[in-house]
Every structure is written in structure tokens, then in C-alpha cells.
Design a protein around this motif. Structure first.
Motif, PDB file in Angstrom:
ATOM      1  N   ILE A  35      36.786 -12.417 -19.044  1.00  0.00           N
ATOM      2  CA  ILE A  35      36.939 -13.875 -19.046  1.00  0.00           C
ATOM      3  C   ILE A  35      38.121 -14.187 -18.134  1.00  0.00           C
ATOM      4  CG2 ILE A  35      37.388 -15.912 -20.450  1.00  0.00           C
ATOM      5  CD1 ILE A  35      36.238 -14.294 -22.836  1.00  0.00           C
ATOM      6  N   LEU A  36      37.882 -15.007 -17.121  1.00  0.00           N
ATOM      7  CA  LEU A  36      38.893 -15.242 -16.085  1.00  0.00           C
ATOM      8  C   LEU A  36      39.392 -16.684 -16.108  1.00  0.00           C
ATOM      9  CD1 LEU A  36      36.371 -13.515 -14.079  1.00  0.00           C
ATOM     10  CD2 LEU A  36      38.647 -12.869 -13.350  1.00  0.00           C
ATOM     11  N   ASN A  39      32.493 -17.742 -29.709  1.00  0.00           N
ATOM     12  CA  ASN A  39      31.306 -17.117 -30.302  1.00  0.00           C
ATOM     13  C   ASN A  39      30.965 -15.815 -29.577  1.00  0.00           C
ATOM     14  OD1 ASN A  39      31.048 -19.221 -32.115  1.00  0.00           O
ATOM     15  ND2 ASN A  39      29.596 -20.362 -30.847  1.00  0.00           N
ATOM     16  N   LEU A  40      31.087 -15.834 -28.233  1.00  0.00           N
ATOM     17  CA  LEU A  40      30.773 -14.625 -27.454  1.00  0.00           C
ATOM     18  C   LEU A  40      31.746 -13.501 -27.784  1.00  0.00           C
ATOM     19  CD1 LEU A  40      29.240 -13.154 -25.187  1.00  0.00           C
ATOM     20  CD2 LEU A  40      30.835 -14.194 -23.552  1.00  0.00           C
ATOM     21  N   VAL A  41      33.035 -13.824 -27.822  1.00  0.00           N
ATOM     22  CA  VAL A  41      34.050 -12.802 -28.098  1.00  0.00           C
ATOM     23  C   VAL A  41      33.847 -12.216 -29.492  1.00  0.00           C
ATOM     24  CG1 VAL A  41      36.514 -12.395 -28.453  1.00  0.00           C
ATOM     25  CG2 VAL A  41      35.754 -13.779 -26.502  1.00  0.00           C
ATOM     26  N   ASP A  86      34.045  -3.581 -23.652  1.00  0.00           N
ATOM     27  CA  ASP A  86      35.428  -4.061 -23.715  1.00  0.00           C
ATOM     28  C   ASP A  86      35.480  -5.493 -23.200  1.00  0.00           C
ATOM     29  OD1 ASP A  86      36.684  -1.553 -24.518  1.00  0.00           O
ATOM     30  OD2 ASP A  86      36.164  -0.839 -22.508  1.00  0.00           O
ATOM     31  N   VAL A  87      35.979  -6.398 -24.039  1.00  0.00           N
ATOM     32  CA  VAL A  87      36.190  -7.783 -23.610  1.00  0.00           C
ATOM     33  C   VAL A  87      37.634  -7.914 -23.145  1.00  0.00           C
ATOM     34  CG1 VAL A  87      36.127 -10.213 -24.264  1.00  0.00           C
ATOM     35  CG2 VAL A  87      34.453  -8.617 -25.228  1.00  0.00           C
ATOM     36  N   VAL A  88      37.818  -8.504 -21.972  1.00  0.00           N
ATOM     37  CA  VAL A  88      39.150  -8.632 -21.375  1.00  0.00           C
ATOM     38  C   VAL A  88      39.376 -10.081 -20.981  1.00  0.00           C
ATOM     39  CG1 VAL A  88      40.642  -7.910 -19.460  1.00  0.00           C
ATOM     40  CG2 VAL A  88      39.043  -6.269 -20.490  1.00  0.00           C
ATOM     41  N   TRP A 109      41.695 -13.882 -30.626  1.00  0.00           N
ATOM     42  CA  TRP A 109      40.874 -12.922 -29.898  1.00  0.00           C
ATOM     43  C   TRP A 109      41.557 -11.560 -29.905  1.00  0.00           C
ATOM     44  CZ3 TRP A 109      39.300 -15.774 -24.709  1.00  0.00           C
ATOM     45  CH2 TRP A 109      38.465 -16.860 -25.035  1.00  0.00           C
ATOM     46  N   SER A 110      40.905 -10.557 -30.406  1.00  0.00           N
ATOM     47  CA  SER A 110      41.451  -9.194 -30.384  1.00  0.00           C
ATOM     48  C   SER A 110      40.943  -8.479 -29.138  1.00  0.00           C
ATOM     49  CB  SER A 110      41.030  -8.444 -31.659  1.00  0.00           C
ATOM     50  OG  SER A 110      41.522  -9.090 -32.804  1.00  0.00           O
ATOM     51  N   VAL A 111      41.414  -8.933 -27.993  1.00  0.00           N
ATOM     52  CA  VAL A 111      40.965  -8.371 -26.715  1.00  0.00           C
ATOM     53  C   VAL A 111      42.187  -8.074 -25.857  1.00  0.00           C
ATOM     54  CG1 VAL A 111      38.861  -9.771 -26.852  1.00  0.00           C
ATOM     55  CG2 VAL A 111      40.783 -10.575 -25.467  1.00  0.00           C
ATOM     56  N   MET A 112      41.977  -7.283 -24.806  1.00  0.00           N
ATOM     57  CA  MET A 112      43.072  -6.972 -23.879  1.00  0.00           C
ATOM     58  C   MET A 112      43.356  -8.168 -22.982  1.00  0.00           C
ATOM     59  SD  MET A 112      43.374  -3.976 -20.962  1.00  0.00           S
ATOM     60  CE  MET A 112      43.768  -2.663 -22.112  1.00  0.00           C
ATOM     61  N   GLY A 113      44.619  -8.488 -22.792  1.00  0.00           N
ATOM     62  CA  GLY A 113      45.029  -9.551 -21.887  1.00  0.00           C
ATOM     63  C   GLY A 113      45.677  -8.960 -20.647  1.00  0.00           C
ATOM     64  N   LEU A 114      45.188  -9.362 -19.482  1.00  0.00           N
ATOM     65  CA  LEU A 114      45.700  -8.835 -18.216  1.00  0.00           C
ATOM     66  C   LEU A 114      46.139  -9.968 -17.290  1.00  0.00           C
ATOM     67  CD1 LEU A 114      43.077  -6.056 -17.367  1.00  0.00           C
ATOM     68  CD2 LEU A 114      45.297  -5.790 -18.480  1.00  0.00           C
TER      69      LEU A 114
END
Length: 365
Positions: free
Chosen positions: A265-266, A283-285, A294-296, A315-320
Motif C-alpha cells: 500500500i503506497l 478490510n483488505l489488510v 506480506d502486507v507492507v 494494521w499489523s504490517v511492516m511500515g517502510l
């Protein structure tokens, strides 16, 4: 060839080029807006500060310019109010010539975006192209009184239909994504492959000895030569992507993104990120939890801003982190979604078209 035939050929050439250039940019008005913002930044620093206030309106200005290119090109060819059309096209090309000269001479905006991302021209190539167009339009302007003043009804209707269709295409591209993607991150492209040269880079070495200048295929082992410059012989082999990077506090994470199944997700600007479809993104996440994907979340922002957003959304996802220009190049939506499989772009979505988890998982089966 008589004068009328020459005028007709010039109308066809100028009008055709305007239509071609305009259609490419109508396909991607957000890209045109990004380029205009670059110009406004440069002009506000180098010419006058008030140009900065045009930045919020870059998208609207861009749509007007690209639609005008298409419509005026059509009007010139089919013969709608030719005198006024020639004057309008002349004013537009004067404006474009100024932009390309400024880019070339001061080396400020190295890509004018004349043909969007479809055809890349150097600043000087863009300027010479506009000078040739200016000469042709000047000829039409000089002999404008010999152009027909009659506008057939079918021609007027065609011009109106062209205007409506061009505006419709531009609006659709803004609300979705470009119909045709000319960028280095289009569907089917391997990003890591595009980050590598397509062939071994070949250089020639320009050296000086005394007053004489020599060119070598390899750096000379003999002493006494003074290095002048190294000239690339096959620039077409340069990597199509040279600035991609994604990182967090632990360092560069590009290789992580290129391995396995990823949903990225950008956001190119978190302060301007649309919240219209955040519920669909949520909903997607949530639906991807537990899936072999992997959702980022990747944004042009500080790590603190990214972490705060992820915490707020739960959101329990990686943030970059990423560079804003890179994110804007990848995605013409804020936010947008890119599906990667082993570094290959499988699909990209505007947030207005956020997919269901089942549609995403289909890419990885």
C-alpha cells in the motif's frame, strides 16, 4: 506544391503532433500535474515566489493543458475557426518553448514531460522540437488570412465531441489509473531486473597528454596521460530504474520486497492521502492476516508518521519509508496498491478500485 497544399501539410503535421502529445498526457493527467509541480517549484525559487501558489492547482491546470492540446490539434486539422485556432496553438507552443528552453539552458527540470512517459527526450531535444513546431506555426500564422474562415457544422460537432471525450478520459484516468502505463513499474515488469543494466555498460576514456587529446576503449596503463572524462557508449543499456529504495530503522528492505508474495500500500504524501476508501483498505489488510502474503505500507514520510498511522489503523504490517518521487512514479493514486510476486509487478490498483482479498490471492496461486 502550391501554397494551399503547404498550409494543409503544416496543419496536418502540427495538429497531428498536438493530438499525439495530448492523448499521451490525457491518459495520465496526474503525471502531467507532477511535472507542473516541478516547474512551479523551480519558478518559485528562480523567477517569482508566487508560482508556489499554483502547486495546489497543478492537476486542474494540467487537465486544461492536455485537453486543449487534443482539441486544438483536431480543430486545426478539420478546420474549426482556423484563425483563432492558429493563434491559440501559437500561444501554447510559445509557452512550451519557454519551458523547454528553461529546462535545457538552466538544467532545472531534466524531463519536460512533452510526451509523458511514452517517449523520453533530453531537454535540448525537447527545445529543438518546439522550435521546429514554432517555425511551422509561424508560417501558418503569417498566412492565416488565407485559411478558410468557414467552419462546417460537422467540424464544430466533432470538436465538441473531442472536448467531451478528452475530459472524460482525463477524469477516468484520475479516478482510476492510466489506461496505458508507460512507466518502468508497469504490470509484468520485474523491478529488480529493471534496476540492472540490460547489457554490459561500455565506456570510452578521454585522456590528455600534453596538448593532444586521445580516446581509449580501456583506461591506459601507460603513464603520462591526464584523465579528462569517461563517456558511456551505450546509454540505452542503463537501468530503467535507478532510484528505487525502501527502508526502515533496520536498514534497506528492497530485497525483502522482491522476495515472495507482497501487497504494498503506497502513499506519496500522507498529509494529502485520501481517506475515501480507507474502510476498503482496512478490510483488505484484515482479510490478508494469516495468508502467505506480506502486507507492507510504504510511504514518503518519517518512520514516526508511518508507525503512528499504522497504530491508528490497527494494521499489523511492516511500515517502510520511500522517496516521494519514486512512489509517485510507481503509483498515480494516493493511496494505491501494488501486488508483487518475487519482484514482478502483477497488478496495480487505485484506492477507488481496492480489490478483495480473494482477487489478490489469485495472483499467488
Amino acid at each position: 506544391m502550391n501554397k494551399q497544399a503547404i498550409l494543409w501539410v503544416l496543419r496536418l503535421l502540427v495538429g497531428g503532433l498536438f493530438i499525439f502529445s495530448g492523448l499521451i498526457k490525457v491518459n495520465d493527467p496526474v503525471g502531467t500535474a507532477i511535472k507542473l509541480e516541478e516547474y512551479f517549484d523551480v519558478f518559485s525559487n528562480d523567477i517569482a515566489g508566487f508560482f508556489y501558489y499554483f502547486k495546489p492547482f497543478a492537476l486542474y491546470i494540467g487537465v486544461v493543458l492536455v485537453v486543449a492540446e487534443v482539441v486544438l490539434g483536431v480543430m486545426l486539422i478539420i478546420g474549426v475557426k482556423l484563425k483563432q485556432t492558429v493563434i491559440a496553438i501559437g500561444l501554447m507552443i510559445l509557452f512550451f518553448t519557454f519551458l523547454t528552453f528553461f529546462s535545457a539552458y538552466f538544467n532545472k527540470v531534466t524531463d519536460c514531460g512533452c510526451f509523458g512517459d511514452a517517449i523520453k527526450l533530453t531537454p535540448w531535444e525537447s527545445f529543438y522540437k518546439d522550435v521546429i513546431l514554432l517555425i511551422m506555426i509561424s508560417f501558418l500564422f503569417f498566412y492565416r488570412n488565407e485559411l478558410s474562415e468557414e467552419t462546417p457544422k460537422w467540424a464544430s460537432v466533432t470538436a465538441i465531441v473531442t472536448l467531451i471525450l478528452s475530459l472524460g478520459i482525463a477524469y477516468w484516468a484520475i479516478q482510476n489509473l492510466p489506461f496505458i502505463d508507460f512507466r518502468a513499474y508497469k504490470n509484468g515488469v520485474s523491478i529488480p531486473t529493471n534496476m540492472q543494466p540490460s547489457a554490459p555498460l561500455q565506456y570510452k576514456y578521454v585522456m590528455k597528454k600534453g596538448e593532444e587529446t586521445f580516446t581509449f576503449d580501456q583506461y591506459p596503463a601507460e603513464e603520462g596521460y591526464e584523465f579528462v572524462e569517461m563517456v558511456l557508449q551505450n546509454p540505452e543499456a542503463l537501468p530503467k530504474i535507478s532510484d528505487f529504495a525502501a527502508w526502515n530503522d533496520e536498514g534497506d528492505q528492497s530485497e525483502f520486497l522482491f522476495a515472495g508474495n507482497k501487497v504494498i500500500i503506497l502513499s506519496s504524501n500522507m498529509s494529502k492521502m485520501s481517506e475515501a476508501n480507507l474502510d476498503k483498505l482496512n478490510n483488505l489488510v484484515k482479510a490478508m492476516e494469516g495468508a502467505p502474503v506480506d502486507v507492507v505500507f510504504m510511504a514518503a514520510a518519517t518512520q514516526e508518521e508511518i508507525d503512528a498511522f499504522l497504530s491508528k489503523q490497527n494494521w499489523s504490517v511492516m511500515g517502510l519509508q520511500a522517496d516521494a518521487t519514486v512512489v509517485k512514479t510507481i503509483m498515480r493514486a494516493n493511496p494505491g496498491i501494488m501486488i508483487l510476486k518475487d519482484g514482478v509487478v502483477m497488478e496495480k490498483y487505485h484506492h477507488n478500485n481496492t480489490p478483495d482479498a480473494t482477487d489478490v490471492l489469485d495472483f499467488f496461486l
